[in-house]
Design a protein around this motif. Structure first.
Motif, PDB file in Angstrom:
ATOM      1  N   THR A 284       0.816  -1.542   0.055  1.00 59.54           N
ATOM      2  CA  THR A 284      -0.336  -0.067  -0.147  1.00 59.54           C
ATOM      3  C   THR A 284       0.737   0.946  -0.024  1.00 59.54           C
ATOM      4  OG1 THR A 284      -0.188  -0.423   2.784  1.00 59.54           O
ATOM      5  CG2 THR A 284      -1.740  -1.325   1.316  1.00 59.54           C
TER       6      THR A 284
ATOM      7  N   LEU B  34     -12.234  -7.974  -3.649  1.00 55.83           N
ATOM      8  CA  LEU B  34     -11.184  -7.364  -4.807  1.00 55.83           C
ATOM      9  C   LEU B  34     -11.769  -5.893  -4.846  1.00 55.83           C
ATOM     10  CD1 LEU B  34      -7.939  -8.770  -5.942  1.00 55.83           C
ATOM     11  CD2 LEU B  34      -7.861  -7.107  -4.271  1.00 55.83           C
ATOM     12  N   LYS B  35     -12.547  -6.614  -5.745  1.00 56.58           N
ATOM     13  CA  LYS B  35     -13.948  -5.024  -7.158  1.00 56.58           C
ATOM     14  C   LYS B  35     -14.297  -4.059  -5.560  1.00 56.58           C
ATOM     15  CE  LYS B  35     -13.939  -6.626 -11.146  1.00 56.58           C
ATOM     16  NZ  LYS B  35     -12.480  -7.464 -11.304  1.00 56.58           N
TER      17      LYS B  35
ATOM     18  N   THR C   6     -11.715  -1.332  -3.793  1.00 55.29           N
ATOM     19  CA  THR C   6     -11.511  -1.301  -4.203  1.00 55.29           C
ATOM     20  C   THR C   6     -11.661  -0.058  -5.648  1.00 55.29           C
ATOM     21  OG1 THR C   6     -10.921  -2.103  -6.082  1.00 55.29           O
ATOM     22  CG2 THR C   6      -8.951  -2.266  -4.359  1.00 55.29           C
TER      23      THR C   6
ATOM     24  N   LEU D  89      -9.366   3.295  -6.994  1.00 53.57           N
ATOM     25  CA  LEU D  89      -8.016   2.173  -6.763  1.00 53.57           C
ATOM     26  C   LEU D  89      -7.862   1.369  -7.291  1.00 53.57           C
ATOM     27  CD1 LEU D  89      -6.924   1.904  -2.850  1.00 53.57           C
ATOM     28  CD2 LEU D  89      -6.312   3.968  -3.960  1.00 53.57           C
ATOM     29  N   SER D  90      -6.258   1.281  -8.130  1.00 48.90           N
ATOM     30  CA  SER D  90      -5.987  -0.269  -9.084  1.00 48.90           C
ATOM     31  C   SER D  90      -5.530  -0.724  -8.470  1.00 48.90           C
ATOM     32  CB  SER D  90      -5.819   0.275 -10.119  1.00 48.90           C
ATOM     33  OG  SER D  90      -4.706   1.037 -10.207  1.00 48.90           O
ATOM     34  N   TYR D  91      -5.759  -2.091  -9.103  1.00 46.65           N
ATOM     35  CA  TYR D  91      -4.490  -3.188  -8.553  1.00 46.65           C
ATOM     36  C   TYR D  91      -3.713  -4.305  -9.286  1.00 46.65           C
ATOM     37  CZ  TYR D  91      -8.505  -6.529  -8.800  1.00 46.65           C
ATOM     38  OH  TYR D  91      -9.528  -7.875  -9.498  1.00 46.65           O
TER      39      TYR D  91
ATOM     40  N   LEU E 148      -1.589  -2.001  -4.643  1.00 44.16           N
ATOM     41  CA  LEU E 148      -2.329  -1.362  -4.358  1.00 44.16           C
ATOM     42  C   LEU E 148      -2.194  -0.259  -4.956  1.00 44.16           C
ATOM     43  CD1 LEU E 148      -4.671  -1.661  -1.588  1.00 44.16           C
ATOM     44  CD2 LEU E 148      -4.858  -2.300  -3.898  1.00 44.16           C
TER      45      LEU E 148
ATOM     46  N   ARG F 120      -3.157   4.267  -7.545  1.00 39.08           N
ATOM     47  CA  ARG F 120      -4.230   5.796  -7.312  1.00 39.08           C
ATOM     48  C   ARG F 120      -4.534   5.203  -8.699  1.00 39.08           C
ATOM     49  NH1 ARG F 120      -7.938   7.765  -4.718  1.00 39.08           N
ATOM     50  NH2 ARG F 120      -7.266   8.644  -2.292  1.00 39.08           N
ATOM     51  N   GLU F 121      -6.296   5.313  -9.369  1.00 31.44           N
ATOM     52  CA  GLU F 121      -6.586   4.626 -10.521  1.00 31.44           C
ATOM     53  C   GLU F 121      -5.301   6.273 -11.408  1.00 31.44           C
ATOM     54  OE1 GLU F 121     -10.145   4.419 -11.229  1.00 31.44           O
ATOM     55  OE2 GLU F 121     -10.747   2.494 -10.538  1.00 31.44           O
TER      56      GLU F 121
END
Length: 297
Positions: free
Chosen positions: A252, A274-275, A278, A283-285, A294, A296-297
Motif C-alpha cells: 500500500t 478486491l473490486k 478498490t 484504486l486499481s490493483y 494497490l 491510485r487510478e
C-alpha cells in the motif's frame, strides 16, 4: 566358585587378579569393604573369623531381602506420582482454540454458551474453574451467545466485556477494539471506565480514541454470513481484515490507508472482494501470486 568361598578368599587376601576384578562387581562390595576395615581395628580374645563371616553373610542376605521388598513399592509410588501429575496437568490447564486465515470455528463452552471465532483469532478458557469463574481470553474477533448465569467476562488486551447472559460481538486487533451488543445488556470496561451497551449499540476504540458510531440495525454480525462490513473505517483496517480472510498480502505504499471506507467484501470470491474494496476508493490493483499491489487510478 561359590560366593561364600570367594568371600573367604577375599578376606584372606588370596584372590587372583581376575577373581578380584569379578569380586568388585558385587552389589555389596562397598559394604564388605567397610566391614573389612572395621575388623582390622577390632581386637577381642575370643574373636572367631568363621563366626564373623557367617554373621556378615546373614546381615547381607537380610539387607538384600529388605531391598527386594521395598523396590516394587517404590515403583508403584513413582507410577502413582506420575499419574497424579498427568491428571492434575490435563484437568487444570487452559483450553485454547485458534483459527487460521479464512477459517472460522464454533465453540461450545462448559455452560453451553456458544462462541463463533472469526479468522486469525484465539480464545482461551479454563474448564476446571468454569463453575466459579466464567472468564475467556480473546485475541481477535468472536460472536458470543452467553447462557444465563453468573458473571461472564471476555478479557482482551484493550478492555473487558462483562455480561450475565446475552448476544454480542467483540473485536480486538492491535489498536482496534469494538464491542457490539445484539441482545440483553453489555458492560464494557476500558481504562477503568465502564460503559453500558443496549441492543444495537456499539463501543469503538480506534488508535487509542473512542469513536461515536451509529446504531446497528442487523441482528448478528455480517461476518457470520461470510461478509465483512465497515462504516467509516480507515482503509488500513479494511485491508487487515481482508488479509485475515484471504491468503494475500497487500502493498500500500502508493495509497493513503487513513482514508475512510464504507462498504463490505465477501469471503468467498477473491476477485469480487478486491473490486468491492478498490472501486469505491478509486484504486486499481495488480496481483502476483499472493501479493496485491494497490495504486491510485
Amino acid at each position: 566358585m561359590e560366593k561364600d568361598d570367594l568371600l573367604k578368599k577375599w578376606l584372606n587376601h588370596k584372590l587372583t587378579q581376575e577373581e578380584l576384578q569379578a569380586f568388585k562387581q558385587r552389589e555389596d562390595f562397598a559394604e564388605l569393604t567397610q566391614l573389612s576395615h572395621a575388623l582390622k581395628h577390632f581386637k577381642a580374645p575370643d574373636f572367631h573369623t568363621e563366626n564373623a563371616l557367617e554373621s556378615t553373610l546373614n546381615s547381607i542376605n537380610s539387607t538384600n531381602q529388605k531391598r527386594q521388598w521395598y523396590k516394587p513399592l517404590l515403583r508403584i509410588a513413582a507410577l502413582l506420582a506420575i499419574g497424579f501429575c498427568v491428571y492434575y496437568y490435563t484437568t487444570t490447564q487452559d483450553t485454547t482454540t485458534k483459527t487460521h486465515i479464512a477459517q472460522k470455528n464454533e465453540i461450545n463452552l462448559p455452560d453451553n454458551s456458544e462462541v463463533t471465532l472469526n479468522a486469525q483469532s484465539t480464545l482461551t478458557y479454563n474448564k476446571h474453574s468454569w463453575k466459579d469463574n466464567r472468564d475467556v481470553m480473546l485475541q481477535g474477533e468472536a460472536f458470543f451467545k452467553v447462557a444465563k448465569g453468573s458473571k461472564f467476562n471476555v478479557i482482551t488486551d484493550l478492555g473487558t466485556v462483562t455480561v450475565l447472559g446475552t448476544q454480542f460481538n467483540v473485536k480486538q486487533h492491535d489498536n482496534f477494539f469494538e464491542v457490539t451488543c445484539y441482545e440483553g445488556l453489555v458492560s464494557v470496561t476500558y481504562q477503568s471506565k465502564n460503559t453500558k451497551l443496549l441492543p444495537g449499540h456499539r463501543f469503538l476504540i480506534r488508535d487509542g480514541k473512542q469513536v461515536t458510531t451509529g446504531k446497528e440495525t442487523v441482528k448478528t454480525p455480517q461476518w457470520l454470513n461470510n461478509e465483512s462490513a465497515f462504516k467509516s473505517v480507515p482503509f488500513k483496517y479494511v485491508i487487515a481484515e481482508f488479509e485475515r480472510q484471504y491468503q494475500v498480502t497487500f502493498v500500500t505504499d502508493k495509497v493513503d490507508t487513513k482514508m475512510l471506507f464504507t462498504g463490505s467484501f465477501t469471503h468467498n470470491n477473491l476477485e469480487v472482494a478486491l473490486k468491492s474494496i478498490t472501486l469505491p476508493m478509486h484504486l486499481s490493483y495488480s496481483k502476483t501470486k499472493d501479493t496485491i499491489v494497490l495504486k491510485r487510478e
